[in-house]
Design an enzyme around this catalytic site. Structure first.
Site, PDB file in Angstrom:
ATOM      1  N   ASP A  95      57.118   9.961 -11.057  1.00 47.66           N
ATOM      2  CA  ASP A  95      57.207   8.726 -10.031  1.00 47.66           C
ATOM      3  C   ASP A  95      56.095   8.701  -9.391  1.00 47.66           C
ATOM      4  OD1 ASP A  95      59.869   7.260  -9.620  1.00 47.66           O
ATOM      5  OD2 ASP A  95      58.612   7.134  -7.985  1.00 47.66           O
ATOM      6  N   ASP A 131      50.592   7.142 -11.017  1.00 56.09           N
ATOM      7  CA  ASP A 131      50.997   5.570 -11.323  1.00 56.09           C
ATOM      8  C   ASP A 131      51.326   5.815 -12.715  1.00 56.09           C
ATOM      9  OD1 ASP A 131      50.944   3.322 -11.968  1.00 56.09           O
ATOM     10  OD2 ASP A 131      49.188   2.570 -10.599  1.00 56.09           O
ATOM     11  N   ASP A 149      61.599   3.550 -17.608  1.00 55.10           N
ATOM     12  CA  ASP A 149      62.998   2.917 -16.870  1.00 55.10           C
ATOM     13  C   ASP A 149      62.137   2.247 -15.859  1.00 55.10           C
ATOM     14  OD1 ASP A 149      65.536   2.066 -16.207  1.00 55.10           O
ATOM     15  OD2 ASP A 149      65.552   3.967 -14.678  1.00 55.10           O
ATOM     16  N   CYS A 174      67.438  -2.624 -14.734  1.00 56.32           N
ATOM     17  CA  CYS A 174      68.560  -2.858 -14.263  1.00 56.32           C
ATOM     18  C   CYS A 174      68.479  -4.428 -13.737  1.00 56.32           C
ATOM     19  CB  CYS A 174      69.062  -2.056 -13.251  1.00 56.32           C
ATOM     20  SG  CYS A 174      67.962  -1.702 -11.654  1.00 56.32           S
ATOM     21  N   ALA A 217      60.600   8.138 -13.208  1.00 53.57           N
ATOM     22  CA  ALA A 217      61.734   9.090 -13.056  1.00 53.57           C
ATOM     23  C   ALA A 217      62.829   9.252 -11.748  1.00 53.57           C
ATOM     24  CB  ALA A 217      61.566  10.531 -13.411  1.00 53.57           C
ATOM     25  N   ALA A 218      62.120   9.023 -10.624  1.00 55.91           N
ATOM     26  CA  ALA A 218      63.170   9.188  -9.466  1.00 55.91           C
ATOM     27  C   ALA A 218      63.994   8.147  -9.562  1.00 55.91           C
ATOM     28  CB  ALA A 218      62.121   9.268  -8.366  1.00 55.91           C
ATOM     29  N   PRO A 219      65.366   8.581  -8.922  1.00 58.99           N
ATOM     30  CA  PRO A 219      65.616   9.715  -8.371  1.00 58.99           C
ATOM     31  C   PRO A 219      65.982  10.818  -9.422  1.00 58.99           C
ATOM     32  CG  PRO A 219      67.408   8.338  -8.048  1.00 58.99           C
ATOM     33  CD  PRO A 219      66.321   7.643  -8.527  1.00 58.99           C
ATOM     34  N   GLY A 220      66.081  10.603 -10.548  1.00 53.96           N
ATOM     35  CA  GLY A 220      66.360  11.484 -11.699  1.00 53.96           C
ATOM     36  C   GLY A 220      67.502  11.704 -12.576  1.00 53.96           C
ATOM     37  N   SER A 221      68.350  10.595 -12.390  1.00 55.43           N
ATOM     38  CA  SER A 221      69.387  10.683 -12.972  1.00 55.43           C
ATOM     39  C   SER A 221      69.202  10.748 -14.582  1.00 55.43           C
ATOM     40  CB  SER A 221      70.680   9.543 -12.723  1.00 55.43           C
ATOM     41  OG  SER A 221      69.951   8.478 -12.702  1.00 55.43           O
TER      42      SER A 221
HETATM   43  C1  LIG Z   1      64.361   1.985 -11.703  1.00 52.64           C
HETATM   44  S1  LIG Z   1      63.880   3.332 -10.826  1.00 52.64           S
HETATM   45  C2  LIG Z   1      63.685   4.604 -11.890  1.00 52.64           C
HETATM   46  C3  LIG Z   1      65.300   5.272 -11.866  1.00 52.64           C
HETATM   47  C4  LIG Z   1      65.242   6.646 -12.788  1.00 52.64           C
HETATM   48  N1  LIG Z   1      64.849   6.338 -13.974  1.00 52.64           N
HETATM   49  C5  LIG Z   1      66.605   7.194 -12.750  1.00 52.64           C
HETATM   50  O1  LIG Z   1      67.403   7.006 -13.696  1.00 52.64           O
HETATM   51  O2  LIG Z   1      67.056   7.968 -11.766  1.00 52.64           O
HETATM   52  C6  LIG Z   1      62.149   2.953 -10.842  1.00 52.64           C
HETATM   53  C7  LIG Z   1      61.260   4.169 -10.247  1.00 52.64           C
HETATM   54  O3  LIG Z   1      59.761   3.696 -10.632  1.00 52.64           O
HETATM   55  C8  LIG Z   1      58.978   4.275  -9.520  1.00 52.64           C
HETATM   56  N2  LIG Z   1      57.831   3.621  -9.552  1.00 52.64           N
HETATM   57  C9  LIG Z   1      57.497   2.371  -9.315  1.00 52.64           C
HETATM   58  N3  LIG Z   1      56.068   1.795  -9.373  1.00 52.64           N
HETATM   59  C10 LIG Z   1      55.731   2.881 -10.407  1.00 52.64           C
HETATM   60  C11 LIG Z   1      54.603   3.239 -10.939  1.00 52.64           C
HETATM   61  N4  LIG Z   1      53.630   2.255 -11.076  1.00 52.64           N
HETATM   62  N5  LIG Z   1      54.434   4.193 -11.832  1.00 52.64           N
HETATM   63  C12 LIG Z   1      55.371   5.212 -11.719  1.00 52.64           C
HETATM   64  N6  LIG Z   1      56.730   5.044 -10.978  1.00 52.64           N
HETATM   65  C13 LIG Z   1      56.437   3.887 -10.253  1.00 52.64           C
HETATM   66  C14 LIG Z   1      59.640   3.863  -7.948  1.00 52.64           C
HETATM   67  O4  LIG Z   1      59.269   4.833  -7.070  1.00 52.64           O
HETATM   68  C15 LIG Z   1      61.179   4.261  -8.690  1.00 52.64           C
HETATM   69  O5  LIG Z   1      61.435   5.601  -8.533  1.00 52.64           O
END
Ligand SMILES: C[S@@+](CC[C@H](N)C(=O)[O-])C[C@H]1O[C@@H](n2cnc3c(N)ncnc32)[C@H](O)[C@@H]1O
Length: 704
Positions: A284, A311, A335, A388, A232-236
């Site tokens: 996240d 995770d 995502d 993306c 979810a991070a950064p959360g948009s």
């Molecule tokens: C594409 S970004 C998400 C963007 C977010 N959905 C938004 O719209 O702001 C992917 C995120 O996945 C997290 N991430 C990477 N591996 C992960 C895992 N195994 N489990 C959970 N989060 C993970 C990263 O820290 C990152 O914040």
């Protein structure tokens, strides 16, 4: 061998010949694409930092851009640019990468005649795009200010650069076809730019890349749903989900596409005291990024969100209720972390660091996250998978693998008729996979023995690809509507997954106690401090049917300062999972302890949660005139002597302590808002954060 070979000179393996760690490009939040427009954070990154970041999933691009020394460190032989300032940096960056261009061409998505346009667009900075967020009533007011106060004032030429995003529900999103750095240089745009910065800080506007807004729209979240946002991070996107959960965005979705209704959706009555219900678990893996997420979520003032730190591929079951049954979510958003080639317009370093191995390295974790997401999804529920990245290895290949493993229990939802104003192309049924040396292979059988471990059969289209309806997924390319690239697929779970029939739940693995909840634990407030609750209940004349068990505090050595409100289902979740999940944050602050002795109640109202529970409060509500409110917002307080006779009369009747100050526009458009305030001995004080004060002043058109 029917494979396409790139000229060797154009290809370079990383110096150590190993698959480099994945780059999580959309998450390079310092570039601000999805976050408030804070300019780059200038902190040095040592090579050790970089190694840590690679392991952590934080953007390697971020490190590279912050420290030019790390650019080119992968042995690509490209000269490091010298960075004197941001713009200078962009100028020296060549934005050329023949290997990347050949890879995109090989995807076969872009017809020959569009190729030059795409190339040009990829080299242009991204436009500025944003959404209006929050409660519907406020959204309408903010939209009016944007349209009437800012866009209407622009000269024709500049006005043409600004558009409402046509497919976004309720016309609540805008795209300004000029990069925010360039906006800064245009005097014409200065007022709008200042406004966006200020409203973003206050949480009324979310800066978000246009294409990144698509997945939550297709998730079709309804009030009362239980939603899991796995990465979810950064959360948009979480913020969009919350807006929908609280009924603040209406997304009409055809019945036949929505699939079987899950049990959780509730109708929100039009009137009466309603506390929003529903649950959004925003997860996240990175704790640092969870804190960003918490910051982003706080601005939304929702009692329905819980931020967790796991995770996602091993997300524990979230148990609920007496019987400790695992929640099956109505909606899941995956995502996933990806190679991020779709973000190259903002993550400029990808021009040098893009490597085909990145996608290959990410496929396994993307697959595991999707698999776990489907396990946690209720039968009849909907999951959106998005990246993306343009790369089919991270997209179509993941879907094929999952659809084949889940047999007929999961299907791709046909969204071709949704968002008709959004230009996109259907998912591919055929693709080649590029090896680290730039050679493209059309199918797994043609991969030579020495590469078989790296180019796995699951990266390729399976023999039954035609039956999987991949054309129901969508890919948005940058030149379609001047955006980044995105891939989105909507999945519907029709029945229990084959492997869940006999082992329905993955057992929860309680993390080690010391890893859990670094913050002080959240505990039920009324049970912890019944005397304080009785005093609050008495002062605010709260009825007995108010769900006091939905109030939580952090258990600290001293008395906790803030009281948080959570939704009913979040309360149940907290009760059952506090000792087995890493819960970073939950709920919205509604009350804050005050040291002031003049009131009979030790707590005052907090602005954040006011709208959520206002209907339950029987406290003095004072209607002020707009110049009185503006004066109070300016200084934090207004002396009784400065109030009109009409307002003074109302203030005189109120007891000392918390009050609500309301504004209602006398004429026409229904603009109204409420402020958490305090009647002191000789003044009325408001408790509105600095960024929010400008917002209210502007709503009243008093900002000149
Ligand atoms: C594409 S970004 C998400 C963007 C977010 N959905 C938004 O719209 O702001 C992917 C995120 O996945 C997290 N991430 C990477 N591996 C992960 C895992 N195994 N489990 C959970 N989060 C993970 C990263 O820290 C990152 O914040």
């Amino acid at each position: 061998m029917s494979s396409v070979t790139l000229a060797p000179a154009e290809i370079s393996e990383p110096a150590n010949g190993q698959i480099k760690s994945p780059q999580v490009a959309e998450c390079a939040i310092k570039t601000g694409g999805d976050l408030p427009a804070t300019e780059s954070v200038k902190r040095p990154h040592s090579p050790e930092d970089l190694t840590k970041m690679e392991g952590s999933g934080e953007s390697v691009n971020e490190a590279a851009e912050l420290n030019p020394d790390v650019i080119g460190a992968n042995g690509d032989g490209v000269k490091k640019p010298r960075r004197d300032d941001r713009d200078g940096f962009h100028k020296v960056l060549e934005k050329e990468n023949p290997r990347l261009e050949k890879y995109i061409k090989a995807l076969g998505i872009v017809p020959e005649e569009e190729w030059e346009t795409l190339r040009e667009v990829l080299k242009e900075p991204l436009p500025t795009s944003f959404r209006v967020t929050g409660f519907r009533r406020d959204c309408e007011a903010v939209k009016t200010v944007i349209n009437e106060h800012f866009l209407a004032q622009l000269q024709e030429e500049e006005r043409k650069l600004c558009q409402e995003i046509p497919w976004y529900p309720d016309h609540l999103a805008f795209q300004i076809n000029i990069h925010r750095r360039h906006m800064r240089k245009h005097d014409e745009f200065k007022p709008l730019r200042d406004y966006l910065i200020s409203e973003t800080a206050g949480g009324n506007i979310s800066r978000q890349e246009t294409v990144s807004m698509i997945p939550p729209v297709l998730l079709d979240v309804k009030p009362g749903h239980k939603v899991l946002d796995m990465c979810a991070a950064p959360g948009s996107k979480t913020a969009q989900i919350v807006d929908m959960l609280q009924g603040d965005i209406s997304i009409p979705i055809p019945e036949e596409e929505a699939g079987a209704a899950t049990s959780q959706a509730i109708d929100v009555p039009a009137v009466g005291p309603v506390l929003p219900d529903g649950l959004v678990v925003a997860n996240d893996m990175e704790l640092k990024r969870c804190n960003l997420l918490t910051h982003q979520i706080k601005r939304l003032q929702s009692p329905c969100v819980v931020v967790t730190n796991h995770d996602a591929s091993q997300m524990p079951n979230i148990c609920i209720g007496e019987a400790d049954t695992a929640i099956q979510f109505d909606r899941v958003l995956c995502d996933v972390p990806c190679s991020g080639d779709g973000t190259i317009r903002k993550n400029l370093d990808l021009w040098r660091t893009w490597h085909p191995n990145n996608a290959l390295a990410l496929h396994p974790v993307q697959y595991r996250i999707l698999r776990r997401g489907l396990e946690m999804l209720a039968v009849g529920g909907r999951l959106v998978y998005s990246t993306c990245s343009m790369n089919p290895v991270e997209n179509e290949a993941i879907l094929c693998r999952m659809l084949n493993e889940t047999k007929a229990t999961v299907e791709l939802v046909d969204c071709s008729h949704r968002l008709p104003d959004l230009k996109r192309v259907p998912g591919l049924k055929k693709w080649s996979v590029m090896a680290g040396d730039g050679v493209l292979y059309e199918d797994a059988e043609k991969v030579p023995g020495n590469l078989k471990m790296r180019l796995r059969p699951e990266f390729f289209a399976p023999p039954n690809v035609e039956m999987l309806h991949l054309d129901r997924a969508m890919r948005v390319m940058p030149h379609f509507q001047n955006t980044g690239a995105f891939f989105i697929a909507v999945l519907h779970k029709k029945a229990t997954l084959p492997w869940q029939k006999y082992a329905p739940l993955i057992p929860t693995r309680p993390p080690k106690a010391q890893q859990l909840n670094e913050n002080e634990p959240l505990v039920p407030f009324a049970a912890e401090d019944p005397a304080a609750w009785a005093s609050i209940k008495g002062f605010f004349k709260i009825q007995d049917d108010f769900p006091a068990d939905q109030l939580f505090i952090r258990k600290t050595k001293d008395k906790s300062r803030h009281i948080y409100m959570v939704s009913k289902v979040v309360k149940e979740m907290l009760h059952s999972n506090l000792d087995r999940m890493r819960i970073v944050n939950a709920g919205v602050r509604i009350l804050t302890r005050t040291g002031v002795m003049e009131s009979t109640c030790a707590y005052r109202l907090a602005q954040e949660g006011l709208q959520i529970w206002m209907e339950h409060l029987h406290v003095a509500k004072i209607t002020m005139k707009k110049d009185e409110i503006a004066a109070m917002l300016k200084k934090d307080f207004i002396q009784f002597a400065a109030l009109s006779a009409e307002t003074t009369k109302q203030v005189d009747e109120a007891p000392v302590g918390s009050i609500i100050v309301s504004y209602q526009k006398p004429e026409g458009d229904g603009l109204m808002f409420d402020l958490a305030a305090w009647k002191a001995a000789s003044s009325v004080r408001c408790y509105v954060a600095k960024e929010e004060r400008a917002h209210f002043t502007r709503l009243m058109n008093m900002d000149e």
